[in-house]
Enzyme design. Structure first.
Site, PDB file in Angstrom:
ATOM      1  N   SER A  83      32.007  30.789  30.534  1.00 46.51           N
ATOM      2  CA  SER A  83      32.450  31.964  31.515  1.00 46.51           C
ATOM      3  C   SER A  83      33.832  32.447  30.733  1.00 46.51           C
ATOM      4  O   SER A  83      34.716  31.705  30.209  1.00 46.51           O
ATOM      5  CB  SER A  83      33.071  31.443  32.791  1.00 46.51           C
ATOM      6  OG  SER A  83      33.369  32.565  33.683  1.00 46.51           O
ATOM      7  N   SER A  84      33.977  33.527  31.139  1.00 53.49           N
ATOM      8  CA  SER A  84      34.931  34.727  30.639  1.00 53.49           C
ATOM      9  C   SER A  84      36.047  34.569  31.654  1.00 53.49           C
ATOM     10  O   SER A  84      37.197  35.191  31.411  1.00 53.49           O
ATOM     11  CB  SER A  84      34.431  35.991  30.318  1.00 53.49           C
ATOM     12  OG  SER A  84      33.909  36.557  31.473  1.00 53.49           O
TER      13      SER A  84
ATOM     14  N   LYS B 297      34.377  25.990  32.717  1.00 45.65           N
ATOM     15  CA  LYS B 297      33.078  25.974  33.031  1.00 45.65           C
ATOM     16  C   LYS B 297      32.089  25.858  31.650  1.00 45.65           C
ATOM     17  O   LYS B 297      32.411  26.525  30.627  1.00 45.65           O
ATOM     18  CB  LYS B 297      32.729  27.387  33.774  1.00 45.65           C
ATOM     19  CG  LYS B 297      31.292  27.363  34.294  1.00 45.65           C
ATOM     20  CD  LYS B 297      31.078  28.480  35.113  1.00 45.65           C
ATOM     21  CE  LYS B 297      29.622  28.706  35.645  1.00 45.65           C
ATOM     22  NZ  LYS B 297      28.446  28.811  34.915  1.00 45.65           N
TER      23      LYS B 297
END
Length: 468
Positions: free
Chosen positions: A321-322, A327
């Site tokens: 995830s950004s 995550k």
């Protein structure tokens, strides 16, 4: 020959400059101008180009047997064809896989490359077609309508051998995990609800077995690709092919490929028929469905890390995830899912293209070829990617699985033969209401003695597997 780096070639439409160092000729050059569709060149499918070399070699030998040309021309053509089969000159196949003309451009691409390389091997310059012609020698006794589909069949068979090998390696990886995980008890699930106990090893062995069945189907279906229509020429009547050519060409091709190549019983029917592609594509679709289901299960079993099933851990391959720190996503099964979706969609394209044939020829074989060769390529890559970057590194969360087994009400199923379905249902309902485990309720209500519990509710015994 021009000093500008081009040589001038001629066809029925007139003159056209061709790069002086190119092995392809005027018809390929025209097709390069006409077809800018997918951006995917023929050279990305080496099995097709290898197959073209094999087919043209078989045709040359058959033509020599029938007295169509001399040994010098045969030797030149054989040498060029062998180079194609060995993986050389593939950069000369730059045509888009999407092309009109029922494969004529691809056939002429092969004819021209082979002719010009043969000329070099014979001591002549490229383009000096008096000594070896793309039409009169390399394409002798042939039409695109028999040489091209035969090359497709052989190329797909070559690709199928490699696909089967890649899938077998993936299957063995699942079997290895099945053996490794044989001692881990877990709950099986049906309709995403608790079912009865099993081992994680049984689950992974089932993954291997479901893929094994598809590989067996691919191995069996390969025989439909071994039926060819060489000698049919334009529509199956054999016009311009000498007597005995079809049989000799088929025999030579079988020896060259090592496949059980055989001639179709009715060449007119075989020239217009594309059902072999439909059958083979449907087998790949079936494999896609099975492989995608396996990837779905891997993603579900590894869901978490705190709020999912988290019975297994997939190797962490990259941040997921950004915005959400920590995550990690199941990117490898995800990409294999996408490959499977593409293959399933391509099967529909193959079906529509096959249905679209008219009278004595199906002009849509190029898109059929593009779909099948792409599917084979993606499957081979996907099988290796899933094996190396995912399956080999999967680990089990034994404590999580034990917790599910201990607190699941699914174990109550084993009580049916002992206390009856109604009484077992009462226990299940109470377990749901109170949050207690089945084993705790059995002891609390003294439904069974400890000896009976050990015999009836031993989860390991219920799996039908030894658990260490």
């Amino acid at each position: 020959m021009s000093d500008s780096g081009f040589r001038m070639e001629h066809d029925l439409l007139g003159n056209l400059p061709v790069p002086a160092d190119a092995y392809y000729g005027v018809q390929t050059a025209r097709a390069l101008e006409n077809f800018h569709i997918s951006g995917v060149p023929l050279r990305l499918y080496p099995d097709l180009i290898r197959a073209l070399g094999m087919v043209k070699m078989a045709a040359a030998r058959a033509n020599f047997d029938c007295g169509q040309f001399d040994a010098g021309i045969l030797k030149g053509i054989e040498g060029a064809c062998q180079e194609l089969s060995d993986g050389k000159l593939h950069d000369e196949f730059r045509l888009d896989v999407f092309q009109g003309g029922a494969g004529t451009s691809t056939n002429m691409n092969a004819n021209e490359v082979i002719a010009n390389r043969a000329l070099e091997l014979m001591g002549y310059a490229k383009g000096d077609y008096r000594h070896c012609s793309a039409h009169d020698h390399v394409n002798c006794s042939q039409s695109t309508n028999d040489a091209y589909p035969t090359a497709l069949h052989v190329g797909m068979a070559l690709g199928n051998v490699r696909l089967v090998a890649a899938m077998k390696e993936l299957i063995e990886a699942f079997r290895a995990k099945g053996k490794e995980f044989g001692g881990h008890l877990k709950m099986g699930r049906t309709q995403l609800q608790d079912a009865v106990p099993m081992t994680l090893g049984q689950e992974f062995n089932a993954f291997a077995e479901t893929l094994r069945g598809e590989v067996l189907a691919l191995e069996r279906i390969q025989n439909v690709l071994c039926e060819i229509n060489m000698g049919a020429t334009a529509i199956g009547t054999g016009l311009n092919a000498p007597a005995g050519y079809a049989e000799k060409c088929t025999e030579h091709l079988a020896k060259i490929t090592g496949f059980p190549i055989h001639l179709a019983p009715d060449l007119i029917e075989a020239t217009q028929d594309t059902q072999s592609y439909v059958l083979y594509s449907s087998c790949m679709k079936s494999l896609a469905i099975k492989l995608s289901k396996v990837c779905n299960d891997l993603r579900l079993l590894s869901s978490g890390p705190r709020c999912g099933f988290r019975e297994i851990n997939l190797p962490a391959k990259q941040p997921g995830s950004s915005i959400m720190p920590g995550k990690v996503n199941p990117v490898i099964p995800e990409v294999v899912n996408m490959v499977c979706f593409r293959v399933i969609g391509s099967d529909l394209t193959v079906s529509l293209a096959a249905e679209g044939g008219q009278l004595q020829l199906n002009v849509f074989e190029p898109v059929i070829a593009a779909c099948i060769f792409e599917a084979q390529t993606m499957f081979m890559n996907a099988a290796k990617t899933l094996r190396v970057h995912c399956v080999d590194g999967i680990t089990a969360n034994a404590d999580v699985m034990k917790h599910y087994v201990d607190f699941s009400i699914g174990t109550v199923t084993a009580l049916n033969p002992v206390i009856g379905y109604d009484k077992a249902t009462e226990l299940a309902a109470e377990a749901m209401k109170t949050g207690k485990g089945i084993l705790a309720l059995i002891r609390e209500k003294k439904v069974l003695s400890e000896e009976e519990i050990a015999r009836v509710l031993d989860p390991a015994a219920m799996t039908g597997a030894r658990v260490s």
